[in-house]
Design a protein around this motif. Sequence first.
Motif, PDB file in Angstrom:
ATOM      1  N   GLU A  26      -6.420  -1.368  -6.094  1.00 17.64           N
ATOM      2  CA  GLU A  26      -7.445  -0.604  -5.388  1.00 17.64           C
ATOM      3  C   GLU A  26      -6.921   0.808  -5.161  1.00 17.64           C
ATOM      4  O   GLU A  26      -5.795   0.983  -4.706  1.00 17.64           O
TER       5      GLU A  26
ATOM      6  N   THR B 237      -4.703  -7.312  -8.278  1.00 17.54           N
ATOM      7  CA  THR B 237      -5.806  -6.473  -7.820  1.00 17.54           C
ATOM      8  C   THR B 237      -5.256  -5.092  -7.507  1.00 17.54           C
ATOM      9  O   THR B 237      -4.290  -4.949  -6.759  1.00 17.54           O
TER      10      THR B 237
ATOM     11  N   ARG C 290      -3.446   0.454  -3.336  1.00 12.61           N
ATOM     12  CA  ARG C 290      -3.180  -0.868  -2.766  1.00 12.61           C
ATOM     13  C   ARG C 290      -3.042  -1.860  -3.919  1.00 12.61           C
ATOM     14  O   ARG C 290      -3.899  -1.929  -4.796  1.00 12.61           O
TER      15      ARG C 290
ATOM     16  N   GLU D  85       0.841  -1.193   0.000  1.00  9.44           N
ATOM     17  CA  GLU D  85       0.000   0.000   0.000  1.00  9.44           C
ATOM     18  C   GLU D  85       0.879   1.247   0.000  1.00  9.44           C
ATOM     19  O   GLU D  85       1.905   1.292   0.679  1.00  9.44           O
TER      20      GLU D  85
ATOM     21  N   LYS E 273     -14.389   6.653  -1.366  1.00 11.34           N
ATOM     22  CA  LYS E 273     -14.695   5.441  -2.129  1.00 11.34           C
ATOM     23  C   LYS E 273     -13.447   4.632  -2.411  1.00 11.34           C
ATOM     24  O   LYS E 273     -12.318   5.127  -2.296  1.00 11.34           O
ATOM     25  N   ARG E 274     -13.691   3.396  -2.803  1.00 13.21           N
ATOM     26  CA  ARG E 274     -12.643   2.489  -3.276  1.00 13.21           C
ATOM     27  C   ARG E 274     -12.998   2.124  -4.712  1.00 13.21           C
ATOM     28  O   ARG E 274     -14.120   1.713  -4.997  1.00 13.21           O
ATOM     29  N   VAL E 275     -12.034   2.291  -5.607  1.00 18.31           N
ATOM     30  CA  VAL E 275     -12.190   1.857  -6.987  1.00 18.31           C
ATOM     31  C   VAL E 275     -11.249   0.674  -7.173  1.00 18.31           C
ATOM     32  O   VAL E 275     -10.058   0.777  -6.907  1.00 18.31           O
ATOM     33  N   ARG E 276     -11.815  -0.463  -7.585  1.00 19.19           N
ATOM     34  CA  ARG E 276     -11.030  -1.695  -7.696  1.00 19.19           C
ATOM     35  C   ARG E 276     -11.096  -2.241  -9.123  1.00 19.19           C
ATOM     36  O   ARG E 276     -12.159  -2.286  -9.733  1.00 19.19           O
TER      37      ARG E 276
ATOM     38  N   TYR F  10      -8.120   4.436  -3.328  1.00 22.01           N
ATOM     39  CA  TYR F  10      -9.048   5.054  -2.377  1.00 22.01           C
ATOM     40  C   TYR F  10      -8.879   6.571  -2.437  1.00 22.01           C
ATOM     41  O   TYR F  10      -7.748   7.066  -2.493  1.00 22.01           O
TER      42      TYR F  10
ATOM     43  N   ASP G 235     -15.065  -2.453 -10.062  1.00 23.29           N
ATOM     44  CA  ASP G 235     -16.172  -2.021  -9.213  1.00 23.29           C
ATOM     45  C   ASP G 235     -15.771  -0.806  -8.388  1.00 23.29           C
ATOM     46  O   ASP G 235     -14.592  -0.514  -8.228  1.00 23.29           O
ATOM     47  N   VAL G 236     -16.791  -0.117  -7.911  1.00 21.76           N
ATOM     48  CA  VAL G 236     -16.618   1.060  -7.074  1.00 21.76           C
ATOM     49  C   VAL G 236     -17.495   0.859  -5.848  1.00 21.76           C
ATOM     50  O   VAL G 236     -18.653   0.445  -5.972  1.00 21.76           O
TER      51      VAL G 236
END
Length: 126
Positions: free
Chosen positions: A74, A72, A63, A2, A118-121, A76, A109-110
């Motif tokens: 992510e 993955t 992350r 991270e 928010k988290r955008v992944r 934020y 996804d969000v």
Amino acid sequence: MEYVLPEEAASAGRARRLTSEFLGRPRHRMNRVGAGHIDDAALIVSELVTNATRHGRSACRLRLQRSDEQVTVEVYDDNPGQPRMRSVTTDSEGGRGLALVRCLAQRFDVAPVRGGGKRVRAVLAI
């Protein structure tokens, strides 16, 4: 892994570099990530971090996780607003970032995060 990135344009370049270094490192008992997948992941990171620092009105957190099957990503930020796909024309100078991410990612996804933001992944198959 991270990272915290400041709210500035240079964060996207730093995020690309960090992603390439993270994915390029050999891991004990894990398959190597190919150069093409590293480039795809770096592009995804660049687009998501650019959006977070430009529209999120805050620093962002990046992350990164990897397994033998996927990477993955992510990102934020503090803005609870959902990212929007914009209509673009051949003359448009921007607005293609989320479309690129959606094309490259196996999943996208969000989600809101507790405390705001928010988290955008994006998940990239490797």
